[in-house]
Design a protein around this motif. Structure first.
Motif: not given
Length: 287
Positions: A29-31, A248-249
């Motif tokens: 999870n990049k965020n 993005e995510k």
């Protein structure tokens, strides 16, 4: 018939090509900057509930999801042929071109841009023509205008946009003549929620030179006038950094150690404000 709800913006048939021997993936999870504790199946990742569901007059329609399902079924066969590296046909190459173009517009990274242009794109922009059988009277014209202004037509443009660059026969020929598949089992490819790595391009009518991981060990590369070879071993690290940069995510990989390694390298790039160089130099690594 029960309507579908779990709508994958990265197709399940594609995700399966990146899984481990158990058919699962580690997901980052990049965020939140964390790797999910439990490995995930293709069914459980890269989707949004009712992403392609339209509510018209209080009734829900999943027509767009059905269109994607038809495209996925056809392209999945092309992908199988491509990965066998045997008797690849021009149709298979066109299918991969369609997959690349579809992943450009179907995924999270293009949501904002698509929402900006969907209301201004015309049927002429999309090279389509809708006609109503009739004598061309006022009612026919109003019906046609109603179709063009409808929410379902605006959203269907997202399915039509990927086809547009491939209507040009010379583009398909160029992809066929200037593309190759490189297999490298050293670094299992990362798969992100916006997996297409495309050279800088602001024209929706064009599909630029691109890099697209097709499986954990095979990558499709299209670069005009290249010699179809990779001689810089850093290319594979750069490819995965690009996938993480564009995401993005979520990003997934079959190998947790490799995923952690790429996350750490990307962190260092960000600390040094060099993450933008990832996209700048990756195409220079293709000979």
């Amino acid at each position: 018939m029960e309507k579908s709800k779990r709508h994958h913006y990265v197709p399940k048939f594609f995700i399966k090509k990146f899984t481990d021997k158990d058919g699962l993936l580690y997901v980052y999870n990049k965020n939140e900057n964390r790797i999910l504790r439990i490995k995930q199946s293709p069914k459980a990742i890269f989707f949004e509930l009712n992403r392609n569901t339209l509510n018209l007059g209080g009734e829900e329609f999943d027509n767009l999801e059905n269109l994607y399902a038809e495209l996925d079924s056809a392209i999945a066969k092309n992908l199988e042929n491509i990965l066998k590296l045997d008797n690849i046909t021009p149709e298979d190459i066109a299918g991969i071109g369609m997959l690349a173009s579809m992943l450009k517009w179907r995924t999270l990274g293009k949501d904002e841009e698509f929402n900006e242009i969907k209301n201004v794109l015309t049927a002429e922009d999309l090279s389509i023509n809708i006609s109503i059988k009739g004598d061309g009277n006022t009612n026919d014209k109003k019906a046609l205008e109603h179709i063009y202004n409808s929410e379902i037509f605006r959203e269907t443009k997202r399915v039509l946009l990927p086809i547009l660059p491939l209507l040009d026969g010379s583009k398909l020929a160029d992809i066929h003549n200037n593309s190759f598949i490189n297999t490298n089992g050293t670094f299992p490819a990362l798969l992100g929620d916006s997996p297409l790595i495309e050279r800088s391009n602001k024209d929706f009518r064009v599909l630029e030179n691109f890099i697209l991981p097709l499986s954990s060990d095979s990558t499709f590369i299209y670069k005009t006038n290249c010699r179809k070879q990779i001689t810089n071993p850093m290319f594979w690290i750069q490819r995965d950094l690009a996938v993480l940069h564009l995401a993005e995510k979520f990003v997934a990989c079959s190998d947790r150690d490799h995923l952690e390694r790429i996350i750490e390298i990307y962190r260092i790039c960000k600390e040094n404000n060099t993450e933008q160089q990832i996209m700048k130099f990756i195409f220079d690594m293709i000979d």
